[in-house]
Scaffold this active site. Structure first.
Site, PDB file in Angstrom:
ATOM      1  N   ASP A  43       2.871 -13.995  -1.209  1.00 15.36           N
ATOM      2  CA  ASP A  43       1.373 -14.438  -1.056  1.00 15.36           C
ATOM      3  C   ASP A  43       1.473 -15.748  -0.137  1.00 15.36           C
ATOM      4  OD1 ASP A  43       0.599 -12.395  -2.524  1.00 15.36           O
ATOM      5  OD2 ASP A  43       0.495 -13.485  -4.467  1.00 15.36           O
ATOM      6  N   GLU A  50      -7.326  -3.021  -2.718  1.00 17.67           N
ATOM      7  CA  GLU A  50      -6.270  -3.545  -3.443  1.00 17.67           C
ATOM      8  C   GLU A  50      -6.435  -4.678  -4.446  1.00 17.67           C
ATOM      9  OE1 GLU A  50      -2.796  -5.049  -0.976  1.00 17.67           O
ATOM     10  OE2 GLU A  50      -2.721  -3.413   0.179  1.00 17.67           O
TER      11      GLU A  50
END
Length: 264
Positions: A64, A53
């Site tokens: 995140d 990824e």
């Protein structure tokens, strides 16, 4: 539209035939710089990661955690721009035969142009994209472009999703369904939320063939535990931290340790 096989599904099926699960590794493009991020992705692939990824650095992430936020901010400060994602994928694919997914927020795709992004991603050899802030209901343009260019589109399923929502996610996804282990942002957690197993079981019961679990996985033992009930385990923060603190050598060591979990 193309009927060619999905790079990611082909890989997951091959790995299942080897009677193991997949390790999926995340790193941001451009961290700490473009050349090192390319070498880092190649290092992960050569030390046990089955699917890469590549994260697109973004200034206002919703998913995140602090480790990945800091890495992305460093990449942005160093001058990262979206076109570098295609260059990075092209360079990685020239060295290793591992599918590369882009993980990025959808407004970056919109800004680039949905059709142009899909065309550029396919031309670079990318496998598809994970879009954490895009729901299937609003993804018609992206799904059409992805189908045209034979790209996977990975949507997220959360423990709070209804069965009706999960069915829509399964029907819209290609590659795998990103199975969110817990409500919150990315980052290592000492104890994985049991909700991940329940959610993966629900997805399988509803017809999902490839459920890959992410958020909170940071050790080989946790990878092994997840692969008891899912087709893949996704690791991000532990790999980013290893690269940040110890460079490529530390990243290689951490990757090998995580990959041990795929052979339990």
């Amino acid at each position: 539209m193309t009927n060619a096989a999905s790079q990611v599904e082909t890989t997951l099926d091959r790995i299942k035939g080897e009677r193991r699960g997949a390790l999926i590794g995340y790193l941001p493009v451009g961290f700490p710089d473009l050349d090192t991020s390319v070498e880092a992705a190649i290092t992960m692939a050569r030390n046990g990661v089955d699917i890469i990824e590549f994260g697109v650095p973004y200034s206002d992430p919703v998913m995140d955690g602090p480790v990945i936020q800091a890495a992305c901010q460093q990449a942005l400060s160093a001058g990262f721009h979206v076109d570098q994602i295609f260059e990075a994928i092209r360079r990685v694919r020239a060295e290793v035969d591992v599918p590369v997914l882009v993980m990025g927020y959808y407004n970056l795709i919109l800004q680039h142009g949905v059709e142009q992004f899909a065309a550029d991603l396919a031309a670079a050899g990318g496998a598809g994209a994970i879009t954490p802030d895009l729901i299937p209901d609003e993804a018609g343009e992206w799904i059409a472009a992805a189908e045209k260019h034979n790209l996977d589109r990975v949507f997220l399923a959360a423990p709070t999703s209804s069965d009706e929502r999960l069915k829509a996610i399964i029907e819209s996804s290609r590659g795998f369904v990103y199975t969110v282990s817990t409500m919150g942002v990315t980052g290592a957690r000492r104890d994985l939320d049991r909700a991940a197993r329940v959610l993966a079981d629900r997805l399988h019961d509803l017809g999902c063939e490839h459920a890959c679990v992410g958020i909170g996985i940071s050790t080989g033992e946790q990878v092994g535990a997840v692969l008891d009930y899912a087709e893949g385990a996704i690791v991000g923060s532990a790999l980013v931290r290893a690269l940040a603190e110890g460079g490529l050598e530390s990243l290689a060591e951490t990757t090998r340790s995580l990959a041990e979990g795929t052979r339990n």
